[in-house]
Design a protein around this motif. Structure first.
Motif, short mmCIF file in Angstrom:
data_model
loop_
_atom_site.label_atom_id
_atom_site.label_comp_id
_atom_site.label_asym_id
_atom_site.label_seq_id
_atom_site.Cartn_x
_atom_site.Cartn_y
_atom_site.Cartn_z
N UNK A 38 0.88 -1.17 0.00
CA UNK A 38 0.00 0.00 0.00
C UNK A 38 0.92 1.22 0.00
N UNK A 39 0.83 2.05 -1.03
CA UNK A 39 1.84 3.09 -1.27
C UNK A 39 1.22 4.47 -1.21
N UNK A 40 1.94 5.39 -0.58
CA UNK A 40 1.62 6.81 -0.62
C UNK A 40 2.77 7.51 -1.33
N UNK A 41 2.44 8.40 -2.27
CA UNK A 41 3.49 9.16 -2.93
C UNK A 41 3.15 10.64 -2.94
N UNK A 42 4.16 11.45 -3.25
CA UNK A 42 4.03 12.90 -3.14
C UNK A 42 4.56 13.60 -4.39
N UNK A 43 4.12 14.82 -4.58
CA UNK A 43 4.68 15.72 -5.58
C UNK A 43 4.20 17.12 -5.27
N UNK A 73 1.01 13.61 8.09
CA UNK A 73 -0.43 13.49 8.36
C UNK A 73 -1.07 12.49 7.39
N UNK A 74 -0.65 12.54 6.11
CA UNK A 74 -1.22 11.63 5.11
C UNK A 74 -0.79 10.19 5.36
N UNK A 79 -2.25 5.48 5.28
CA UNK A 79 -1.54 4.22 5.43
C UNK A 79 -1.71 3.60 6.81
N UNK A 80 -1.96 4.44 7.81
CA UNK A 80 -2.09 3.94 9.17
C UNK A 80 -0.77 3.53 9.80
N UNK A 81 0.32 4.03 9.24
CA UNK A 81 1.65 3.69 9.73
C UNK A 81 2.60 3.57 8.55
N UNK A 82 3.82 3.13 8.81
CA UNK A 82 4.80 3.03 7.72
C UNK A 82 5.81 1.93 7.99
N UNK A 83 6.16 1.20 6.93
CA UNK A 83 7.18 0.16 7.00
C UNK A 83 8.38 0.50 6.12
#
Length: 263
Positions: A38-43, A73-74, A79-83
Motif C-alpha cells: 500500500x503506497x503513498x506518494x508525493x509531488x 499526516x497523510x 496508510x495507518x503507519x509506515x514500514x
C-alpha cells in the motif's frame, strides 16, 4: 526479467515514496504497489492522470516544513503507519557558470531539496518505526557525490554527498533497533526529463543518438554502453526494501553502468 516469485513480497507493507509521479520515483511506486504494498506518494503538483491500484497521492513540497507535516499526516491517515520510506525527491535548479554563479539562495534551495527534506521526513517518521521495532529507509543520492559536475550542479553534488554521510550515520544509530537504512546512487538514468534533454540537444547534435552519446561522453563514458532505466533502479530499491536484504545496513549501491572509474 521474471520477478513473478516476488509478486506478493510486499503484501501488507505500507510504503512512502516521495516524488513518485515520474521517472525513477514512478517506477519504484509501480514496483512496490505491483508486489502488494500500500503506497503513498508525493509531488509538488497534482498529476493530471495518476491512477495506480493501491497508491495514494498527497500534494506537498518536501523542501518546506509544512510540506513534511502534510506528508506525515497523510501517512497516518491513508496508510495507518509506515514500514518503508524511500526518499526519492531531488534535483537541481541552479544556473550554469560554476561555483561563483551560485548564491546563498541557490545553495539553500539545493540543500533543502536534496538533503534537509529527507532529514525532516526521517525525523518525523522514525518514531513510528521505532515503536514497531522495524522499518526500512532508503535515500536516493547520486554518483555526482563522487563525480561532481562543477559547471552546473556543484551544490546538488555537495548536498548528495552530505545525504550519503547522513544516511550512514543514521544507519549506525538505528540498526540496533531494527531499522535498516541504505542508499542508492544512480548515474545517468533515462527518465522522461533525460529524454527531453536529449531531444533539445538533438537539434544541434544532429540526431538523438548523437545527443545521447554527447551526454554519456560528458560523464566520461558509460562502459555498459547505455543509460540505466527507471525500472532497473526500481528493482534495486525493491530488493533493498525487502526481507531479502535483511543483513544490509548502512550501504550505498551504485547503479551507473560502470561510469565511476574507480573502486
Amino acid at each position: 526479467m521474471n520477478f513473478s516469485s516476488y509478486d506478493k513480497e510486499f503484501q501488507g507493507k505500507r510504503a512512502l515514496v516521495t516524488g513518485g509521479t515520474q521517472g525513477m520515483g514512478l517506477a519504484i511506486v509501480r514496483r512496490l504497489a505491483g508486489a502488494g504494498a500500500k503506497v503513498l506518494t508525493t509531488a509538488r503538483n497534482i498529476p493530471s492522470d495518476y491512477h495506480i491500484p493501491n497508491v495514494h497521492f498527497v500534494q506537498a513540497d518536501i523542501t518546506k516544513p509544512e510540506g513534511t507535516k502534510a506528508i506525515v499526516d497523510a501517512v497516518k491517515e491513508k496508510l495507518g503507519g509506515i514500514d518503508i520510506l524511500i526518499n526519492m525527491v531531488g534535483g537541481s535548479n541552479s544556473p550554469a557558470g560554476g561555483a561563483l554563479a551560485l548564491t546563498d539562495e541557490h545553495w539553500l534551495e539545493e540543500l533543502n531539496m536534496n538533503l534537509l527534506g529527507s532529514v525532516r521526513l526521517d525525523r518525523s517518521l522514525l518514531p513510528i518505526m521505532l515503536e514497531q521495532g522495524k522499518g526500512v529507509i532508503i535515500h536516493v543520492s547520486s554518483i555526482q557525490r563522487t563525480l561532481p559536475l562543477y559547471e552546473s550542479t556543484l551544490a546538488y553534488a555537495a548536498a548528495k554527498a552530505a545525504l550519503a554521510t547522513y544516511s550512514k550515520g543514521l544507519s549506525n544509530e538505528f540498526a540496533p533497533q531494527g531499522i535498516r537504512v541504505n542508499a542508492i546512487a544512480p548515474g545517468f538514468i533515462q527518465t522522461e526529463a533525460a529524454n527531453r534533454l536529449i531531444d533539445r540537444l538533438a537539434v544541434t547534435a544532429g540526431s538523438r543518438e548523437a545527443a545521447l552519446n554527447q551526454l554519456m561522453d560528458s560523464l566520461g563514458g558509460i562502459p555498459f554502453g547505455r543509460p540505466g532505466l527507471p525500472e532497473e533502479v526500481a528493482e534495486l530499491a525493491a530488493f533493498l526494501a525487502s526481507d531479502r536484504a535483511a543483513s544490509i545496513h548502512g550501504s550505498e549501491y551504485v547503479i551507473d553502468g560502470g561510469t565511476i572509474p574507480t573502486v
